[in-house]
Design a protein around this motif. Structure first.
Motif, mmCIF file in Angstrom:
data_model
loop_
_atom_site.group_PDB
_atom_site.id
_atom_site.type_symbol
_atom_site.label_atom_id
_atom_site.label_comp_id
_atom_site.label_asym_id
_atom_site.label_seq_id
_atom_site.Cartn_x
_atom_site.Cartn_y
_atom_site.Cartn_z
ATOM 1 N N MET A 1 42.725 -31.034 86.077
ATOM 2 C CA MET A 1 41.630 -31.935 86.453
ATOM 3 C C MET A 1 41.641 -33.196 85.584
ATOM 4 S SD MET A 1 37.621 -31.400 85.866
ATOM 5 C CE MET A 1 37.889 -31.633 84.136
ATOM 6 N N LYS A 2 41.888 -32.999 84.265
ATOM 7 C CA LYS A 2 41.901 -34.154 83.358
ATOM 8 C C LYS A 2 43.042 -35.104 83.705
ATOM 9 C CE LYS A 2 39.259 -32.455 79.513
ATOM 10 N NZ LYS A 2 39.258 -31.702 78.291
ATOM 11 N N LEU A 3 44.174 -34.541 84.114
ATOM 12 C CA LEU A 3 45.310 -35.383 84.506
ATOM 13 C C LEU A 3 44.919 -36.246 85.722
ATOM 14 C CD1 LEU A 3 48.331 -36.148 84.233
ATOM 15 C CD2 LEU A 3 48.864 -34.260 85.766
ATOM 16 N N ALA A 4 44.247 -35.604 86.690
ATOM 17 C CA ALA A 4 43.801 -36.349 87.880
ATOM 18 C C ALA A 4 42.847 -37.474 87.478
ATOM 19 C CB ALA A 4 43.129 -35.406 88.868
ATOM 20 N N GLN A 5 41.975 -37.171 86.498
ATOM 21 C CA GLN A 5 41.011 -38.186 86.037
ATOM 22 C C GLN A 5 41.719 -39.357 85.356
ATOM 23 O OE1 GLN A 5 38.164 -36.078 83.644
ATOM 24 N NE2 GLN A 5 36.905 -35.533 85.401
ATOM 25 N N VAL A 6 42.730 -39.020 84.557
ATOM 26 C CA VAL A 6 43.471 -40.085 83.857
ATOM 27 C C VAL A 6 44.190 -40.972 84.877
ATOM 28 C CG1 VAL A 6 45.434 -40.511 82.307
ATOM 29 C CG2 VAL A 6 43.702 -38.841 81.682
ATOM 30 N N ILE A 7 44.810 -40.341 85.878
ATOM 31 C CA ILE A 7 45.549 -41.124 86.888
ATOM 32 C C ILE A 7 44.585 -42.061 87.637
ATOM 33 C CG2 ILE A 7 46.939 -40.969 89.023
ATOM 34 C CD1 ILE A 7 47.967 -38.256 87.928
ATOM 35 N N SER A 8 43.365 -41.572 87.902
ATOM 36 C CA SER A 8 42.421 -42.362 88.703
ATOM 37 C C SER A 8 41.490 -43.231 87.858
ATOM 38 C CB SER A 8 41.572 -41.445 89.580
ATOM 39 O OG SER A 8 42.309 -40.413 90.079
ATOM 40 N N ILE A 9 41.871 -43.474 86.616
ATOM 41 C CA ILE A 9 40.955 -44.167 85.692
ATOM 42 C C ILE A 9 40.612 -45.594 86.145
ATOM 43 C CG2 ILE A 9 42.619 -45.176 84.057
ATOM 44 C CD1 ILE A 9 40.705 -43.885 81.870
ATOM 45 N N PHE A 10 41.468 -46.193 86.989
ATOM 46 C CA PHE A 10 41.177 -47.570 87.411
ATOM 47 C C PHE A 10 40.248 -47.629 88.617
ATOM 48 C CE2 PHE A 10 45.187 -47.982 85.055
ATOM 49 C CZ PHE A 10 44.730 -48.849 84.075
ATOM 50 N N SER A 11 39.780 -46.475 89.079
ATOM 51 C CA SER A 11 38.814 -46.490 90.188
ATOM 52 C C SER A 11 37.394 -46.451 89.619
ATOM 53 C CB SER A 11 39.035 -45.283 91.092
ATOM 54 O OG SER A 11 37.928 -45.141 91.948
ATOM 55 N N PRO A 12 36.598 -47.499 89.853
ATOM 56 C CA PRO A 12 35.215 -47.473 89.347
ATOM 57 C C PRO A 12 34.440 -46.266 89.884
ATOM 58 C CG PRO A 12 35.755 -49.637 90.242
ATOM 59 C CD PRO A 12 36.894 -48.734 90.581
ATOM 60 N N ALA A 13 34.763 -45.842 91.107
ATOM 61 C CA ALA A 13 34.042 -44.712 91.702
ATOM 62 C C ALA A 13 34.273 -43.434 90.905
ATOM 63 C CB ALA A 13 34.490 -44.508 93.147
ATOM 64 N N VAL A 14 35.509 -43.238 90.446
ATOM 65 C CA VAL A 14 35.827 -42.035 89.667
ATOM 66 C C VAL A 14 35.107 -42.085 88.316
ATOM 67 C CG1 VAL A 14 37.713 -40.793 88.513
ATOM 68 C CG2 VAL A 14 38.042 -41.660 90.823
ATOM 69 N N LEU A 15 35.121 -43.265 87.678
ATOM 70 C CA LEU A 15 34.439 -43.416 86.383
ATOM 71 C C LEU A 15 32.941 -43.156 86.522
ATOM 72 C CD1 LEU A 15 36.214 -46.686 85.206
ATOM 73 C CD2 LEU A 15 36.521 -44.420 84.209
ATOM 74 N N TYR A 16 32.382 -43.708 87.592
ATOM 75 C CA TYR A 16 30.940 -43.546 87.842
ATOM 76 C C TYR A 16 30.601 -42.067 88.075
ATOM 77 C CZ TYR A 16 26.444 -44.011 90.235
ATOM 78 O OH TYR A 16 25.136 -43.877 90.609
ATOM 79 N N ASP A 17 31.425 -41.405 88.880
ATOM 80 C CA ASP A 17 31.222 -39.973 89.162
ATOM 81 C C ASP A 17 31.222 -39.163 87.868
ATOM 82 O OD1 ASP A 17 30.808 -39.568 91.780
ATOM 83 O OD2 ASP A 17 32.876 -39.106 92.327
ATOM 84 N N GLN A 18 32.215 -39.433 87.023
ATOM 85 C CA GLN A 18 32.335 -38.687 85.764
ATOM 86 C C GLN A 18 31.097 -38.881 84.897
ATOM 87 O OE1 GLN A 18 35.910 -39.888 83.726
ATOM 88 N NE2 GLN A 18 37.193 -39.366 85.460
#
Lengths: 466, 252
Positions: free
Chosen positions: B144-161
């Motif tokens: 899961m953390k790897l997926a989060q790191v890969i998607s770090i440039f998506s504001p939506a992913v950052l906001y969700d986290q």
């Protein structure tokens, strides 16, 4: 007409949206091919290993029906990740789902990158992006008056625009599909069997029928609204409604408002049910023993076996009624979501690829047929068929001063030759059957096309071109 | 429905604050694209495609890449690990269980020692299984953390986290809950053992209560700071880009 189509195609090919779509389509279809090729190979080797093991040690106490991997999952996955690896089948037809496939529940639950997803989300959006300025853009630039002042009629103009959109979208779609098929066909030859190729062809036709709805929609709104940016805004709102909100809301609503008892409530009913259906029967027998009506251990065992068996059947039907209610709820949600063309397209795709709910229902029918064969086999080998529930019961009764253990009867293992053990085979319906299953959804898509086409033409004919 | 406490209201307020950061990020993106594009329709067209990419395609690709590059053990491997972990006790467990069943089926009652040992071995089985499950759970978290790191440039992913952390609906809160459940289970085992060693003490003793301390708002906020900072950074970069392109823009 040809001139307008040519001009439109040239314009489209030079547009940002077309070029982005070609790139996105290639990337997504490559990803589709690679992901599903890996997935199928893994599932297939796992399935073969499990089935080989199963038939090396067949059992008359219970067997496993493994779900065969579907080679067309890449078209419409149909929630395959939630499907169990198999079902345990016990005598008298009790099925119990095995744990689902290992998946990371900590990751966001994302949709599978199958053809249906790529088409219903990405391609529909690009159809709108290609068609939003078809009429309003010409009007804004003042070219609409010019074109219509020539010998071109309004209908011919709109038909040309429609054909141009469909032809433009067909290029990235067909390139993507071809790439995906090359990747999959190279490692999974059965993907390219005649039956599968016909299904793929049907899927392509279905995709065009679906994308055509959005082409008509963009022409309709473009004819009604004069400002291109406003057309795009309206189309975006309609797209979100059709592609995201309507297909998802019915399942939430049916979950909230249906009268199906929850899993917790159903489990809570089991305790009192066991007390009533099992222990009250056993208590009656215990009283008869105390009154001296039952004299021998064999007589006692026969009576308790019968009581336990009846109790087990009542419990099994309790679980079955819960499962039936859940299925009914799922059907209701599906029917409600059929208002949206996206849901119609999704269900039709699942029918063509034979995945999702239709695959599950087919599996259930096959397992019922196999259950009768399995019970006959047990009867032939063991001499009796004993039904069970997820529960086992046991207690002690004193007969003539001697404590006797009584327990719910369990199926017996046959220790002789089992080389004639019946094999379970999942059946796959013919294309005609799949088409029949998809008929309602196909009819819905055609109806949407007709309605929107009529509205688009009517709106354009009445449109003020100044 | 439970009433919201003071801590919950503070969480809601913090979520509101982060939502503003998130919206500002998209707003600055809109300003930037609007200064670059010449027509409103083109500007909207580009924004729509960027939005689809940032919200749907990119985060999903992150998950797909992580799933395919960080391999998880199969059901068969997990089962094998559990069997290996319990192997030193397996034979004794089988013997004890057989003796227990035989005693019950012959109409008698298993001895106190037999019942105690059988219970202890079942507990051991549950413990070894749980250890394997926890190892597997760690692997799930890493994927899961790897997926989060890969998607770090998506504001939506950052906001969700960030929002999930503040609302305590994230995986870390779940893991903390599971740790609490494990501690409670140990207490429960000790309580249940009394049934075999001291029956009267068992009847008098109360079932231990489950308690679980959720993360404080301060800790949650500290944990969400990286996401908030990246969102803020995106907004600043996009605003600078918008400003520069506006300065260079031909306004005729």
């Amino acid at each position: 007409m040809k001139t307008i189509i040519k001009k439109e195609l040239l314009d489209n090919f030079q547009s940002i949206q077309f070029n982005v779509l070609v790139v996105v389509s290639i990337v997504l279809f490559i990803a589709n091919g690679v992901i599903f090729e890996k997935k199928y190979e893994k599932q297939n080797s796992n399935y073969n290993e499990l089935v080989t093991k199963l038939y090396q040690q067949p059992s008359t106490m219970g067997t496993t029906l493994y779900t065969k991997p579907n080679a067309l999952l890449f078209i419409a996955d149909g929630g395959d990740k939630y499907r169990p690896v198999g079902y345990e089948l016990y005598p008298k037809g009790r099925l119990s789902a095995m744990p689902g496939k290992v998946r990371n529940f900590k990751m966001p639950d994302i949709p599978e990158l199958d053809w249906a997803f790529i088409i219903k989300i990405v391609f529909t959006l690009y159809v709108l992006l290609l068609g939003y300025s078809s009429v309003s853009g010409e009007k804004e630039q003042g070219t609409l008056r010019l074109i219509l002042s020539n010998s071109h009629g309004r209908i011919k103009f709109l038909v040309s625009k429609y054909i141009a959109i469909i032809l433009t979208i067909s290029i990235p779609l067909l390139i993507g599909i071809l790439i995906s098929l090359i990747i999959l066909g190279a490692s999974i030859p059965q993907v390219l069997s005649l039956d599968n190729l016909l299904r793929i062809l049907l899927m392509v036709m279905l995709a065009f029928a679906y994308l055509s709805i959005f082409a008509f929609l963009s022409l309709l709104i473009s004819s009604l609204v004069h400002q291109s940016s406003l057309v795009l805004l309206v189309l975006l709102a309609v797209w979100i409604l059709f592609a995201i909100i309507v297909p998802n809301v019915p399942s939430i609503l049916s979950e909230e408002f249906s009268e199906v008892p929850s899993e917790y409530e159903t489990a809570n009913q089991v305790g009192p049910m066991i007390q009533k259906q099992v222990w009250e029967r056993i208590e009656t027998i215990r009283k008869r023993v105390q009154q001296g009506e039952i004299k021998t251990e064999q007589e006692l065992k026969e009576l308790t076996d019968e009581a336990f068996e009846q109790g087990q059947q009542d419990l099994a039907s309790h679980y079955k009624s819960y499962n039936d209610a859940m299925k009914q709820r799922a059907r209701m949600a599906r029917n409600l979501s059929r208002i949206s063309p996206t849901a119609l397209f999704q269900f039709a795709s699942e029918n063509i690829a034979q995945t999702g709910l239709i695959q599950e229902e087919q599996f259930e029918k096959d397992s019922q047929n196999y259950s009768a064969i399995y019970d006959d086999y047990i009867l032939k080998k063991v001499g009796k068929v004993v039904g069970t529930s997820p529960w086992n019961f046991g207690t002690g009764i004193e007969l003539n001063g001697k404590p006797i253990h009584i327990g719910s009867p369990r199926p017996e293992e046959y220790n002789g030759d089992k080389s004639d053990f019946p094999r379970f085979e999942e059946s796959k319906p013919s294309i005609v059957r799949s088409l029949k299953n998809a008929l309602l959804d196909l009819a819905g898509l055609i109806l949407w096309n007709l309605v929107l086409a009529v509205l688009a033409f009517a709106a354009f004919i009445r449109c003020d071109i100044r | 429905m439970g009433m919201l406490g003071k801590a919950d209201w503070i969480s809601i307020l913090l979520i509101f604050g982060i939502s503003i950061f998130y919206l500002v990020c998209f707003y600055t993106l809109t300003i930037f694209i609007s200064t670059v594009a010449n027509r409103p329709a083109i500007s909207m067209l580009i924004l729509l495609q960027v939005w689809i990419f940032l919200i749907i395609i990119y985060p999903n690709l992150g998950v797909i890449v992580a799933e395919n590059f960080y391999k998880l053990p199969t059901e068969q491997e997990i089962w094998q690990q559990k069997e290996t972990a319990f192997h030193p006790y397996a034979e004794e467990h089988k013997k004890t269980q057989d003796a227990f069943d035989q005693a019950v089926e012959s109409g008698g009652f298993p001895s106190k020692e037999l019942r105690m040992r059988n219970f202890e071995l079942w507990v051991k089985r549950a413990q070894t299984d749980h250890q394997v499950d926890m190892e597997f759970s760690k692997k799930l978290t890493q994927q899961m953390k790897l997926a989060q790191v890969i998607s770090i440039f998506s504001p939506a992913v950052l906001y969700d986290q960030a929002v999930q952390r503040l609302a305590r609906t994230d995986i870390l809160s779940f893991e903390k809950f599971i740790e609490g459940a494990e501690r409670h289970w140990q207490k429960f085992i000790e309580w249940f053992k009394l049934r075999y060693t001291d029956r009267s003490a068992f009847q008098e003793a109360k079932l231990p209560e489950f308690s679980f301390a959720a993360e404080t708002n301060t800790k949650s906020l500290a944990a969400t700071l990286p996401q908030v900072l990246i969102l803020f950074l995106f907004s600043v970069i996009l605003f600078v880009l918008a400003y520069v392109s506006f300065l260079r823009k031909d306004v005729r």
